[in-house]
Scaffold this motif. Structure first.
Motif, mmCIF file in Angstrom:
data_model
loop_
_atom_site.group_PDB
_atom_site.id
_atom_site.type_symbol
_atom_site.label_atom_id
_atom_site.label_comp_id
_atom_site.label_asym_id
_atom_site.label_seq_id
_atom_site.Cartn_x
_atom_site.Cartn_y
_atom_site.Cartn_z
ATOM 1 N N GLY A 149 1.332 -55.617 -2.719
ATOM 2 C CA GLY A 149 2.077 -55.607 -1.461
ATOM 3 C C GLY A 149 3.573 -55.586 -1.693
ATOM 4 O O GLY A 149 4.325 -54.928 -0.961
ATOM 5 N N LEU A 150 4.012 -56.299 -2.724
ATOM 6 C CA LEU A 150 5.440 -56.342 -3.045
ATOM 7 C C LEU A 150 5.938 -54.982 -3.520
ATOM 8 O O LEU A 150 7.043 -54.553 -3.172
ATOM 9 C CB LEU A 150 5.678 -57.408 -4.113
ATOM 10 C CG LEU A 150 7.114 -57.837 -4.391
ATOM 11 C CD1 LEU A 150 7.786 -58.353 -3.130
ATOM 12 C CD2 LEU A 150 7.129 -58.904 -5.474
ATOM 13 N N ALA A 151 5.121 -54.289 -4.300
ATOM 14 C CA ALA A 151 5.519 -52.974 -4.818
ATOM 15 C C ALA A 151 5.789 -51.998 -3.684
ATOM 16 O O ALA A 151 6.746 -51.207 -3.743
ATOM 17 C CB ALA A 151 4.436 -52.432 -5.742
ATOM 18 N N GLU A 176 5.499 -65.777 -12.323
ATOM 19 C CA GLU A 176 6.482 -64.730 -12.642
ATOM 20 C C GLU A 176 5.851 -63.652 -13.519
ATOM 21 O O GLU A 176 6.045 -62.448 -13.285
ATOM 22 C CB GLU A 176 7.699 -65.334 -13.362
ATOM 23 C CG GLU A 176 8.689 -66.025 -12.454
ATOM 24 C CD GLU A 176 10.026 -66.287 -13.141
ATOM 25 O OE1 GLU A 176 10.969 -66.673 -12.441
ATOM 26 O OE2 GLU A 176 10.127 -66.092 -14.372
ATOM 27 N N GLU A 177 5.118 -64.073 -14.520
ATOM 28 C CA GLU A 177 4.518 -63.110 -15.436
ATOM 29 C C GLU A 177 3.497 -62.228 -14.729
ATOM 30 O O GLU A 177 3.414 -61.019 -14.994
ATOM 31 C CB GLU A 177 3.882 -63.854 -16.610
ATOM 32 C CG GLU A 177 4.907 -64.515 -17.531
ATOM 33 C CD GLU A 177 4.277 -65.450 -18.547
ATOM 34 O OE1 GLU A 177 3.056 -65.735 -18.400
ATOM 35 O OE2 GLU A 177 4.982 -65.907 -19.458
ATOM 36 N N ALA A 178 2.727 -62.821 -13.811
ATOM 37 C CA ALA A 178 1.734 -62.032 -13.074
ATOM 38 C C ALA A 178 2.414 -60.996 -12.180
ATOM 39 O O ALA A 178 1.987 -59.833 -12.112
ATOM 40 C CB ALA A 178 0.851 -62.961 -12.247
ATOM 41 N N LEU A 179 3.465 -61.407 -11.484
ATOM 42 C CA LEU A 179 4.193 -60.460 -10.633
ATOM 43 C C LEU A 179 4.817 -59.344 -11.462
ATOM 44 O O LEU A 179 4.758 -58.167 -11.097
ATOM 45 C CB LEU A 179 5.277 -61.192 -9.842
ATOM 46 C CG LEU A 179 4.855 -61.951 -8.590
ATOM 47 C CD1 LEU A 179 6.064 -62.645 -7.974
ATOM 48 C CD2 LEU A 179 4.208 -61.015 -7.567
ATOM 49 N N ALA A 180 5.442 -59.710 -12.583
ATOM 50 C CA ALA A 180 6.093 -58.711 -13.423
ATOM 51 C C ALA A 180 5.092 -57.702 -13.959
ATOM 52 O O ALA A 180 5.349 -56.490 -13.962
ATOM 53 C CB ALA A 180 6.820 -59.396 -14.584
ATOM 54 N N GLU A 181 3.936 -58.177 -14.389
ATOM 55 C CA GLU A 181 2.915 -57.271 -14.909
ATOM 56 C C GLU A 181 2.463 -56.281 -13.841
ATOM 57 O O GLU A 181 2.344 -55.075 -14.100
ATOM 58 C CB GLU A 181 1.723 -58.077 -15.426
ATOM 59 C CG GLU A 181 0.632 -57.222 -16.052
ATOM 60 C CD GLU A 181 -0.542 -58.051 -16.548
ATOM 61 O OE1 GLU A 181 -1.500 -57.454 -17.084
ATOM 62 O OE2 GLU A 181 -0.514 -59.292 -16.392
ATOM 63 N N GLY A 182 2.235 -56.785 -12.622
ATOM 64 C CA GLY A 182 1.802 -55.911 -11.542
ATOM 65 C C GLY A 182 2.870 -54.908 -11.133
ATOM 66 O O GLY A 182 2.583 -53.727 -10.898
ATOM 67 N N LEU A 183 4.123 -55.353 -11.058
ATOM 68 C CA LEU A 183 5.200 -54.454 -10.633
ATOM 69 C C LEU A 183 5.505 -53.398 -11.691
ATOM 70 O O LEU A 183 5.810 -52.247 -11.366
ATOM 71 C CB LEU A 183 6.459 -55.264 -10.313
ATOM 72 C CG LEU A 183 6.386 -56.167 -9.078
ATOM 73 C CD1 LEU A 183 7.694 -56.930 -8.897
ATOM 74 C CD2 LEU A 183 6.077 -55.355 -7.833
ATOM 75 N N ARG A 184 5.443 -53.771 -12.960
ATOM 76 C CA ARG A 184 5.701 -52.788 -14.012
ATOM 77 C C ARG A 184 4.640 -51.692 -14.015
ATOM 78 O O ARG A 184 4.938 -50.531 -14.307
ATOM 79 C CB ARG A 184 5.764 -53.483 -15.370
ATOM 80 C CG ARG A 184 7.051 -54.272 -15.585
ATOM 81 C CD ARG A 184 6.982 -55.206 -16.769
ATOM 82 N NE ARG A 184 8.229 -55.957 -16.920
ATOM 83 C CZ ARG A 184 8.325 -57.142 -17.514
ATOM 84 N NH1 ARG A 184 7.237 -57.727 -18.027
ATOM 85 N NH2 ARG A 184 9.479 -57.751 -17.607
#
Length: 683
Positions: A149-151, A176-184
């Motif tokens: 959803g953030l992406a 943070e790590e989970a969000l970063a992995e998903g956004l990358r």
């Protein structure tokens, strides 16, 4: 890291010139070179300088094995706000941390205090539903589809860089790590920075600011490094590239691209390292390093044989919570523009002519007079021998610009005007140096000034007279001295674990775990750099405070061990440092440990060096007319390469890339390490 003797180059890219120090390990010859900086793309000037050095000093680009590079690319991008479109992702309810900041009024008497808007505006600061407690446990879990959803929202905002700073992520970075992995995965090509990697420490505002700065600099520095790598490949240059960090060490290009905020004091830190090295070589434990180049004046203090390392600094009022050498910078250099302000006062700086168009005397289209123009107009600089004769200067144009822009509006004669420009400049330099000492409770009379940078030699002794400093030292190759410091840098990584706990025996298990994690992280970083075990060094320090204080002191902990006796000695050191800093200590008060820090150093190979003679070594001693203290005087001009005996002022000592002015009442003589040492003549 196998080593064989080849060419090693240290490079300092400034606002006006790009400085190189070239060490040929086959002959042990150390040489210097200056070339104009290319502000549109500094990598162009860098490669131009390397090519010129290869041709001039007789080596092939394939002979270069190590390139140590200091750069202002990150600093300039922040100062000029040439930054990409960024988005900040934070815990819902904390979107305004950047705007709130700290309730500190810097300009207490200003009717309209300056208020800079945050680097990321409110409509691009997004909150996500999640919450970590201060002990690292999860209070509100992150939704499984949060990154998806953030992406979508980030795409709609046109995000070019993403900073993620969640509450208490320094204790538990899982969200943070989970969000970063998903956004990358969802946004390939968009840089993502998380606070738990760049600044895993307490204080939400400072951690957010550091993360945002790093995220916004990732595209800027990454693009520069890509251009530089392409130019190096095109030229057939396969040297290992290392970037200078604010802590005085170097890191790989890959690390610099991921954590570019660590480069914010890249260039000046080289000068601080060189100052520390000279303090040890000359047995001068108290040195004030004064680096005056074309654009800025950088000051560092060596006290009792050590430079001050800060755990937090700032750039243009933006806090950066990363280790860095303490350096004060003002906009005062040879290219600083002189002008009359609206109140009819003469000003010099902070605006600079840079390298393009540069001072009027450069004859590159500059129309506003600068400090360099004033030095040329007064005869302190030889127009025929600037940069060893490679760049002739136009004295008549400098005199006309000074008269037109400053002299006539103030009703002053040209020579008076030029002297006034230098007087204002020297007063500003002395004020900045005085503040650097006074804020530490230090007496200038207990220090020597180490003057370097291309413009420093003409101003150092007048500044020393204003400060009451009795000795000024001019190192060999002073104009490229910061590049000399860079040339002798080592790989350095700083890592930290921020855990607030009592500095008491009951905390030893937690301290042991943190020390083990830090050591493992430091070992892994040096392993990735290819540093052999025998060349690895580790140093631990602790951030301590009395319970109830809002600030900490960084206390070195050489024996770093989770043992009662080691902890007791750490506390003794804290009380002693507190007493020195604040004139009191309270050994009976409870002490808190806020963070543990580890500096992992990878020693780079060393080689002996002998400075090769520069241009001007065969020029005869002469004299020329110089305007001093309201009158024209015939002043002796010596060549540094030929100087064997002391000279008394007024006198000028020239070398390829700089000129030293010895004022009346001072004596200057050759000293150890190729330095010139000037002292007041006692009555």
């Amino acid at each position: 890291m196998p080593h064989s003797p080849f060419i090693r180059i240290g490079i300092d890219i400034g606002g006006t010139f790009t400085d190189l120090q070239i060490l040929d390990e086959r002959s042990f010859a150390l040489r210097s070179l200056k070339t104009p900086t290319t502000p549109e793309d500094p990598s162009i000037g860098l490669m131009t300088g390397i090519a010129e050095a290869a041709q001039r000093f007789g080596f092939a680009l394939s002979d270069i094995r190590l390139l140590l590079h200091g750069t202002t690319i990150a600093t300039n991008a922040v100062l000029e706000r040439r930054l990409p479109r960024g988005v900040l992702v934070t815990t819902a309810g904390f979107e305004d941390v950047l705007e709130i900041g700290r309730h500190t009024r810097r300009e207490i008497y200003a009717l309209k205090p300056r208020h800079e808007p945050p680097l990321i505006p409110r409509d691009r600061r997004l909150g996500v539903a999640e919450r970590m407690r201060a002990d690292g446990s999860v209070e509100a879990p992150l939704a499984p589809d949060a990154a998806g959803g953030l992406a979508a929202r980030l795409r709609g905002l046109g995000a070019e860089a993403v900073a993620i700073c969640l509450l208490n992520a320094h204790v538990n970075p899982a969200h943070e790590e989970a969000l970063a992995e998903g956004l990358r995965a969802a946004l390939p090509g968009v840089p993502v920075c998380i606070s738990s990697e760049i600044s895993p420490e307490i204080r939400e505002y400072e951690r957010s600011s550091t993360t945002v700065l790093n995220a916004l600099l990732m595209p800027v520095v990454g693009a520069y490094l890509e251009r530089l790598a392409a130019r190096m490949a095109e030229a057939g240059l396969k040297a290992r590239l290392l970037l200078v960090q604010s802590n005085g060490g170097v890191c790989s290009a890959g690390m610099a691209a991921l954590q570019p905020a660590r480069l914010l004091l890249s260039g000046p830190s080289g000068g601080a390292l060189a100052t520390l090295r000279m303090a040890q070589a000359l047995d001068r434990p108290n040195l004030l390093g004064a680096d005056m180049g074309g654009t800025s004046f950088d000051i560092c203090v060596v006290q009792d044989g050590a430079v001050t390392q800060m755990t937090q600094g700032e750039i243009d009022r933006l806090p950066v919570r990363l280790p860095m050498i303490e350096i004060r910078t003002i906009g005062a250099g040879g290219g600083s523009i002189a002008a009359v302000d609206d109140a009819g006062r003469l000003r010099a700086g902070p605006r600079s002519a840079g390298s393009r168009p540069g001072p009027v005397c450069y004859a590159r289209g500059g129309m506003e007079p600068t400090v360099t123009d004033a030095n040329v107009a007064l005869g302190l600089l030889d127009p025929r021998f600037f940069l060893g004769g490679a760049m002739p200067l136009d004295r008549a144009a400098a005199e006309e610009a000074i008269a037109r822009e400053v002299g006539r509006p103030l009703g002053l004669a040209p020579a008076e005007t030029a002297e006034g420009i230098l007087a204002v400049t020297n007063a500003g330099l002395a004020s900045a140096a005085r503040l650097s000492l006074f804020e530490k409770g230090l007496d200038p009379r207990a220090f020597s000034i180490l003057s370097f940078g291309g413009a420093g030699g003409l101003h150092a002794i007048p500044v020393a007279e204003e400060l009451g400093v009795p000795e000024v030292i001019f190192p060999a190759d002073a104009s490229t001295f910061s590049a000399f410091g860079i040339l002798h840098s080592d790989i350095v990584h700083d890592v930290a674990r921020s855990r607030v706990m009592p500095a008491a025996v009951e905390s030893l298990p937690g301290i042991a775990a943190a020390l083990e994690q830090l050591r493992a992280q430091g070992e892994a970083l040096l392993e990735a750099d290819g540093v052999p075990q025998a060349e690895r060094r580790f140093a631990v320090s602790a951030d301590l405070r009395y319970r109830g204080q809002a600030f900490e002191l960084v206390v070195p902990w050489p024996e770093a061990a989770a043992e009662p006796s080691a902890l007791e000695r750490l506390l003794e050191a804290f009380h002693a440092i507190h007493a020195r800093r604040f004139s009191y200590a309270n050994p009976d008060a409870a002490v808190e440990l806020v963070a543990l820090r580890l500096t992992a150093t990878g020693l780079l190979p060393r080689a002996e060096a002998r400075r090769a003679p520069g241009a001007g070594a065969d020029r005869p001693t002469a004299a020329r007319e110089v305007w001093l203290s309201g009158a024209a005087r015939r002043v002796a001009v010596h060549q540094r390469e030929q100087l064997r005996d002391a000279v008394e002022g007024p006198a000028l000592i020239e070398e390829e890339y700089t000129t030293v002015f010895v004022a009346e009442g001072w004596r200057c003589a050759p000293g150890p390490e190729g330095a010139l040492i000037a002292r007041r003549i006692t009555a």
